[in-house]
Design a protein around this motif. Structure first.
Motif, PDB file in Angstrom:
ATOM      1  N   MET A 162      13.520  -2.140   1.494  1.00  0.00           N
ATOM      2  CA  MET A 162      13.997  -1.493   0.273  1.00  0.00           C
ATOM      3  C   MET A 162      13.047  -0.370  -0.114  1.00  0.00           C
ATOM      4  SD  MET A 162      15.385  -4.613  -2.153  1.00  0.00           S
ATOM      5  CE  MET A 162      16.242  -3.432  -3.231  1.00  0.00           C
ATOM      6  N   PRO A 163      13.558   0.663  -0.759  1.00  0.00           N
ATOM      7  CA  PRO A 163      12.690   1.765  -1.186  1.00  0.00           C
ATOM      8  C   PRO A 163      11.749   1.333  -2.297  1.00  0.00           C
ATOM      9  CG  PRO A 163      14.906   2.048  -2.044  1.00  0.00           C
ATOM     10  CD  PRO A 163      14.968   0.887  -1.107  1.00  0.00           C
ATOM     11  N   HIS A 164      10.530   1.872  -2.270  1.00  0.00           N
ATOM     12  CA  HIS A 164       9.511   1.569  -3.276  1.00  0.00           C
ATOM     13  C   HIS A 164       8.943   2.890  -3.782  1.00  0.00           C
ATOM     14  CE1 HIS A 164       5.573   0.261  -4.874  1.00  0.00           C
ATOM     15  NE2 HIS A 164       6.164  -0.913  -5.068  1.00  0.00           N
ATOM     16  N   PRO A 165       8.738   3.024  -5.095  1.00  0.00           N
ATOM     17  CA  PRO A 165       8.330   4.329  -5.626  1.00  0.00           C
ATOM     18  C   PRO A 165       6.984   4.830  -5.111  1.00  0.00           C
ATOM     19  CG  PRO A 165       8.282   2.623  -7.340  1.00  0.00           C
ATOM     20  CD  PRO A 165       8.993   2.046  -6.165  1.00  0.00           C
ATOM     21  N   GLN A 166       6.084   3.935  -4.678  1.00  0.00           N
ATOM     22  CA  GLN A 166       4.786   4.374  -4.163  1.00  0.00           C
ATOM     23  C   GLN A 166       4.665   4.183  -2.659  1.00  0.00           C
ATOM     24  OE1 GLN A 166       2.462   2.041  -7.317  1.00  0.00           O
ATOM     25  NE2 GLN A 166       1.083   3.747  -6.916  1.00  0.00           N
ATOM     26  N   ALA A 167       5.225   3.089  -2.147  1.00  0.00           N
ATOM     27  CA  ALA A 167       5.035   2.764  -0.733  1.00  0.00           C
ATOM     28  C   ALA A 167       6.061   3.411   0.167  1.00  0.00           C
ATOM     29  CB  ALA A 167       5.065   1.254  -0.547  1.00  0.00           C
ATOM     30  N   THR A 169       0.835  -1.207   0.000  1.00  0.00           N
ATOM     31  CA  THR A 169       0.000   0.000   0.000  1.00  0.00           C
ATOM     32  C   THR A 169       0.859   1.242   0.000  1.00  0.00           C
ATOM     33  OG1 THR A 169      -0.132  -0.086   2.414  1.00  0.00           O
ATOM     34  CG2 THR A 169      -1.920  -1.130   1.182  1.00  0.00           C
ATOM     35  N   ASP A 170       0.301   2.345  -0.524  1.00  0.00           N
ATOM     36  CA  ASP A 170       1.033   3.610  -0.543  1.00  0.00           C
ATOM     37  C   ASP A 170       0.852   4.325   0.794  1.00  0.00           C
ATOM     38  OD1 ASP A 170      -1.489   4.798  -0.563  1.00  0.00           O
ATOM     39  OD2 ASP A 170      -1.417   5.304  -2.700  1.00  0.00           O
ATOM     40  N   ALA A 171       1.355   5.547   0.869  1.00  0.00           N
ATOM     41  CA  ALA A 171       1.341   6.289   2.132  1.00  0.00           C
ATOM     42  C   ALA A 171      -0.083   6.528   2.636  1.00  0.00           C
ATOM     43  CB  ALA A 171       2.060   7.626   1.958  1.00  0.00           C
ATOM     44  N   ALA A 172      -1.055   6.543   1.712  1.00  0.00           N
ATOM     45  CA  ALA A 172      -2.450   6.768   2.094  1.00  0.00           C
ATOM     46  C   ALA A 172      -3.190   5.467   2.372  1.00  0.00           C
ATOM     47  CB  ALA A 172      -3.168   7.547   0.991  1.00  0.00           C
ATOM     48  N   GLY A 173      -2.464   4.335   2.328  1.00  0.00           N
ATOM     49  CA  GLY A 173      -3.092   3.048   2.595  1.00  0.00           C
ATOM     50  C   GLY A 173      -3.795   2.434   1.410  1.00  0.00           C
ATOM     51  N   ARG A 174      -3.593   3.006   0.213  1.00  0.00           N
ATOM     52  CA  ARG A 174      -4.246   2.479  -0.991  1.00  0.00           C
ATOM     53  C   ARG A 174      -3.386   1.381  -1.610  1.00  0.00           C
ATOM     54  NH1 ARG A 174      -4.890   8.463  -2.106  1.00  0.00           N
ATOM     55  NH2 ARG A 174      -2.770   8.179  -2.852  1.00  0.00           N
ATOM     56  N   PRO A 175      -4.008   0.283  -2.096  1.00  0.00           N
ATOM     57  CA  PRO A 175      -3.231  -0.777  -2.748  1.00  0.00           C
ATOM     58  C   PRO A 175      -2.500  -0.247  -3.977  1.00  0.00           C
ATOM     59  CG  PRO A 175      -5.456  -1.531  -2.249  1.00  0.00           C
ATOM     60  CD  PRO A 175      -5.432  -0.051  -2.007  1.00  0.00           C
ATOM     61  N   THR A 176      -1.260  -0.685  -4.146  1.00  0.00           N
ATOM     62  CA  THR A 176      -0.458  -0.229  -5.282  1.00  0.00           C
ATOM     63  C   THR A 176      -0.591  -1.148  -6.490  1.00  0.00           C
ATOM     64  OG1 THR A 176       1.464  -1.515  -4.581  1.00  0.00           O
ATOM     65  CG2 THR A 176       1.264   0.742  -3.710  1.00  0.00           C
ATOM     66  N   GLY A 177      -1.220  -2.294  -6.333  1.00  0.00           N
ATOM     67  CA  GLY A 177      -1.294  -3.255  -7.432  1.00  0.00           C
ATOM     68  C   GLY A 177      -0.240  -4.335  -7.347  1.00  0.00           C
ATOM     69  N   GLU A 178       0.647  -4.250  -6.346  1.00  0.00           N
ATOM     70  CA  GLU A 178       1.681  -5.269  -6.168  1.00  0.00           C
ATOM     71  C   GLU A 178       1.325  -6.114  -4.944  1.00  0.00           C
ATOM     72  OE1 GLU A 178       3.513  -5.037  -8.622  1.00  0.00           O
ATOM     73  OE2 GLU A 178       3.560  -2.939  -9.163  1.00  0.00           O
ATOM     74  N   SER A 179       1.136  -7.417  -5.136  1.00  0.00           N
ATOM     75  CA  SER A 179       0.796  -8.286  -4.014  1.00  0.00           C
ATOM     76  C   SER A 179       2.047  -8.658  -3.230  1.00  0.00           C
ATOM     77  CB  SER A 179       0.121  -9.561  -4.516  1.00  0.00           C
ATOM     78  OG  SER A 179       1.065 -10.390  -5.175  1.00  0.00           O
ATOM     79  N   ALA A 180       1.837  -9.064  -1.986  1.00  0.00           N
ATOM     80  CA  ALA A 180       2.950  -9.565  -1.181  1.00  0.00           C
ATOM     81  C   ALA A 180       3.564 -10.800  -1.840  1.00  0.00           C
ATOM     82  CB  ALA A 180       2.462  -9.886   0.229  1.00  0.00           C
ATOM     83  N   TYR A 181       2.726 -11.635  -2.446  1.00  0.00           N
ATOM     84  CA  TYR A 181       3.235 -12.830  -3.131  1.00  0.00           C
ATOM     85  C   TYR A 181       4.217 -12.439  -4.234  1.00  0.00           C
ATOM     86  CZ  TYR A 181       3.030 -17.602  -5.026  1.00  0.00           C
ATOM     87  OH  TYR A 181       3.351 -18.868  -5.432  1.00  0.00           O
TER      88      TYR A 181
END
Length: 415
Positions: A355-360, A61-73
């Motif tokens: 690791m850094p993530h562009p949205q999260a 999820t991003d900083a606002a708690g919205r799903p980014t489209g990338e699953s934990a799997y």
């Protein structure tokens, strides 16, 4: 973040990998090579990408708690890769993948047997273009045999390969029946065998100058990893049965109840058993002719296990472990996954990284277990977003101009 600084050369820094695989076995192999320094280009379908991107929740999820489209799997098996979206069902897309393969050392794919031939992306076609290419095919059942064209999935292979016949409690016992392992273990083991085979093929290429085709099947791996159970059958002609958490070749080697839960005893020799008996206040057991050696303990398993179970309920798991460790008796708790990541040894070994993530902003990942003293694992790329590196990779590898890239995108060849 654990691991070496990104600037430090990796063991495989000279290797370029084209990853056409999806889900787990193939991506696991490619991630392992990437962790060791290889440059990995992950080719995905425009618009959807790897199937596991949608295998949530949970999602990043991003900083606002919205799903980014990338699953934990998806995140578990795609770090240190660059994502390029190409539709290779189109002739233009096929040509792009061919040109990338001509510039790479390794290609990994897990399509059905013969599935890439229609696109001119099979081993025969690409090895003619790049004779040094190491081409690794991962399938359920291999490139030949009566099942070669069947689809293969980990759960299916755990059953067909015999693992489920020896996992779980015996029939008739509470909760009895076949049981799969809690992760897709056959996929993961196949990925590890694939990375080993690729490294062997790259080493062979140093002497022959040629690449080769690697044919890896989940069923083959499942059968190979029956290990001692497979050999017990081949040598003893007795079909192994489900034994719960007990071991077919040594006793006591299973879980035991405690005052507040369970613990594991993993006693592997007679000396450890003798120390265990003294530690729990039953030294006579170590002198009993039925129990003094492992063969006797196997023959009298039921009686010995019953005695131990009656003894272990007297103390808590923590108290038993503290006592038995002082006597050098192998033992341990049965941790939840939360317990695992809170364990001081796991923390000391740095098995959780970020690791850094562009949205999260930042995402947690599980570290590679590989420790090399001179060329350690590096963490250079967070698992990529879909198509994140399309422009960069195609410009660098194939010299595409911004206008060419945009034209291919407008035409739907690139995502």
């Amino acid at each position: 973040m654990s691991g070496a600084p990104a600037a430090q050369p990796g063991a495989l820094q000279h290797v370029k990998v084209l990853d056409l695989s999806r889900v787990l076995a193939g991506p696991w192999a490619a991630q392992t090579l990437g962790d060791l320094g290889a440059e990995v280009i992950k080719v995905e379908r425009p618009g959807t990408g790897d199937d596991t991107r949608a295998w949530g929740p949970p999602h990043v999820t991003d900083a606002a708690g919205r799903p980014t489209g990338e699953s934990a799997y998806y995140m578990c098996t795609n770090r240190n890769k660059q994502s390029v979206t190409v539709d290779f069902t189109r002739p233009e897309g096929q040509q792009i993948v061919r040109e990338l393969a001509a510039r790479c050392d390794v290609l990994i794919e897990n399509f059905k047997t013969g599935g890439l031939a229609q696109y001119g992306l099979d081993h025969v076609s690409l090895s003619a273009l790049n004779p040094r290419l190491v081409y690794c095919s991962v399938t359920g059942f291999g490139q030949d045999g009566p099942y070669a064209h069947r689809a293969g999935y980990d759960f299916l292979i755990q059953g067909m390969g015999g693992l489920m016949s020896i996992s779980g409690h015996p029939d008739g016992a509470p909760g009895g029946g076949p049981m799969k392992v809690g992760v897709a273990l056959t996929d993961i083991l196949t990925g590890l065998y694939a990375s080993t085979a690729i490294l062997a093929a790259l080493q062979a290429r140093e002497h022959t100058g040629r690449g080769q085709h690697i044919d890896l099947a989940l069923l083959d791996v499942g059968v190979a990893c029956l290990a001692n159970q497979g050999m017990n059958y081949l040598y003893g002609d007795k079909v192994p049965q489900r034994m719960g958490n007990a071991h077919p070749n040594t006793v006591p080697y299973q879980d035991f109840p405690t005052q507040d839960g369970h613990m594991i005893l993993a006693i592997g020799n007679d000396g450890q058993f003798a120390r265990f008996c003294h530690a729990i206040g039953e030294p006579d057991w170590a002198q009993d002719e039925r129990f003094v050696c492992n063969a006797g303990r196997l023959a009298h398993r039921e009686e010995l296990v019953g005695r131990i179970r009656a003894a272990t309920v007297a103390r808590t798991t923590r108290d038993w472990i503290a006592l038995l460790e002082r006597h050098a008796v192998p033992c341990g708790p049965i941790n939840t996954v939360r317990d695992v990541f809170e364990d001081p040894q796991v923390q000391a070994r740095g098995l959780r990284i970020a690791m850094p993530h562009p949205q999260a902003g930042e995402v947690p990942l599980v570290a590679s277990p590989i420790r090399l003293s001179d060329t350690p694992v590096t963490y250079r790329h967070t698992p990529p977003q879909l198509g994140q590196h399309t422009d960069e990779v195609l410009a660098r590898y194939l010299g595409f101009s911004p206008a060419q890239l945009q034209a291919y995108k407008d035409d739907g060849v690139l995502g």
